[in-house]
Design a protein around this motif. Structure first.
Motif, short mmCIF file in Angstrom:
data_model
loop_
_atom_site.label_atom_id
_atom_site.label_comp_id
_atom_site.label_asym_id
_atom_site.label_seq_id
_atom_site.Cartn_x
_atom_site.Cartn_y
_atom_site.Cartn_z
N ALA A 125 0.84 -1.20 0.00
CA ALA A 125 0.00 0.00 0.00
C ALA A 125 0.87 1.25 0.00
O ALA A 125 2.06 1.20 0.32
CB ALA A 125 -0.90 -0.01 1.23
N ILE A 126 0.26 2.37 -0.34
CA ILE A 126 0.99 3.64 -0.38
C ILE A 126 1.62 3.95 0.98
O ILE A 126 2.67 4.59 1.05
CB ILE A 126 0.09 4.79 -0.89
N THR A 127 1.02 3.47 2.06
CA THR A 127 1.60 3.69 3.40
C THR A 127 2.93 2.95 3.58
O THR A 127 3.66 3.23 4.53
CB THR A 127 0.61 3.25 4.50
N ASP A 128 3.25 2.02 2.66
CA ASP A 128 4.52 1.29 2.69
C ASP A 128 5.63 2.02 1.93
O ASP A 128 6.77 1.55 1.94
CB ASP A 128 4.35 -0.10 2.05
N LEU A 129 5.31 3.11 1.26
CA LEU A 129 6.26 3.74 0.34
C LEU A 129 7.60 4.07 0.99
O LEU A 129 8.65 3.74 0.43
CB LEU A 129 5.66 4.99 -0.31
N ALA A 130 7.60 4.69 2.15
CA ALA A 130 8.88 5.08 2.78
C ALA A 130 9.73 3.85 3.09
O ALA A 130 10.94 3.84 2.80
CB ALA A 130 8.61 5.90 4.04
N ASP A 131 9.11 2.80 3.67
CA ASP A 131 9.87 1.58 3.97
C ASP A 131 10.31 0.89 2.69
O ASP A 131 11.43 0.38 2.61
CB ASP A 131 9.02 0.62 4.81
N LEU A 132 9.45 0.86 1.69
CA LEU A 132 9.77 0.24 0.40
C LEU A 132 11.03 0.87 -0.19
O LEU A 132 11.98 0.17 -0.55
CB LEU A 132 8.58 0.39 -0.56
N VAL A 133 11.06 2.18 -0.26
CA VAL A 133 12.21 2.88 -0.85
C VAL A 133 13.45 2.70 0.02
O VAL A 133 14.54 2.40 -0.49
CB VAL A 133 11.89 4.37 -1.09
N ALA A 134 13.30 2.84 1.32
CA ALA A 134 14.45 2.72 2.22
C ALA A 134 15.09 1.33 2.12
O ALA A 134 16.32 1.20 2.10
CB ALA A 134 14.04 3.02 3.65
N ASP A 146 3.07 -4.33 11.40
CA ASP A 146 2.57 -4.07 10.05
C ASP A 146 3.51 -3.20 9.23
O ASP A 146 3.08 -2.47 8.33
CB ASP A 146 1.15 -3.48 10.07
N ARG A 147 4.81 -3.26 9.51
CA ARG A 147 5.81 -2.53 8.73
C ARG A 147 6.33 -3.43 7.61
O ARG A 147 6.62 -4.61 7.81
CB ARG A 147 7.01 -2.13 9.60
N LEU A 148 6.44 -2.87 6.42
CA LEU A 148 6.95 -3.62 5.26
C LEU A 148 8.40 -4.03 5.51
O LEU A 148 9.22 -3.21 5.91
CB LEU A 148 6.86 -2.76 4.00
N GLY A 190 14.35 -6.82 2.95
CA GLY A 190 15.27 -5.77 3.36
C GLY A 190 16.40 -6.32 4.21
O GLY A 190 16.20 -7.22 5.04
N GLN A 191 17.59 -5.78 4.02
CA GLN A 191 18.78 -6.30 4.68
C GLN A 191 18.68 -6.36 6.21
O GLN A 191 19.19 -7.32 6.81
CB GLN A 191 20.01 -5.50 4.25
#
Length: 175
Positions: free
Chosen positions: A23-32, A78-80, A101-102
């Motif tokens: 979801a769009i709420t995952d964007l920051a974690d997705l990019v990071a 619920d964090r990506l 993610g690493q």
């Protein structure tokens, strides 16, 4: 193909994880998490560097019948943590793909997510799933083996990033 894709559940729960639509709420974690060469390099198609625009483009495809059925791998908060998916193509077994993610490596999350999706796919009537992995990626080979995959072919990659590198085709088949 579309029937198999749509037969998958919207939500999959494992012992420690929830697999749900990104979801769009995952964007920051997705990019990071995805803007890391060690995460992206073994994948076939993820761009690097991974930008916010790349994340938005990925999120815009969620639900499109012509794209892989992607699930966010989410923790108890619920964090990506990464993404696991099945790619469907006419006349072929679905193909499992994933990245994590690493900060979450080495804790058993990737095999747990892969196994959760494989079990949900099996319960939805999917009898075979394939995966491609670089022969040099021992950690990913172990993930797939823990999820019930076995090596069925030794070949070489044709994707630009890995052209000519030794590649394993692995398969899971319903018992």
């Amino acid at each position: 193909m579309t029937a198999m894709r749509s037969a998958l559940p919207d939500l999959i729960r494992t012992e420690r994880l929830t697999l749900r639509a990104p979801a769009i709420t995952d964007l920051a974690d997705l990019v990071a998490l995805a803007n890391n060469w060690q995460v992206v390099e073994p994948t076939a198609v993820m761009p690097f560097p991974y930008s916010e625009d790349d994340g938005r483009a990925f999120l815009a495809t969620i639900g499109d019948a012509d794209t892989p059925r992607a699930y966010a791998i989410a923790n108890g908060d619920d964090r990506l943590m990464g993404v696991v998916s099945l790619k469907f193509a006419q006349g072929k077994a679905p193909e499992l793909g994933y990245w994590l993610g690493q900060p979450y490596w080495g804790k058993g999350y990737a095999p747990e997510a892969a196994t959760g999706l494989v079990q949900a796919a099996s319960a939805s009537g999917i009898a075979e799933i394939n995966a491609r992995v670089l022969e040099s990626n021992a950690a990913s080979i172990r993930v797939l083996q823990k999820a019930g995959f076995t090596i069925v072919e030794h070949t070489h990659s044709v994707v630009e990033r890995h052209r000519g590198k030794p590649l394993l085709i692995m398969a899971w088949r319903a018992p």
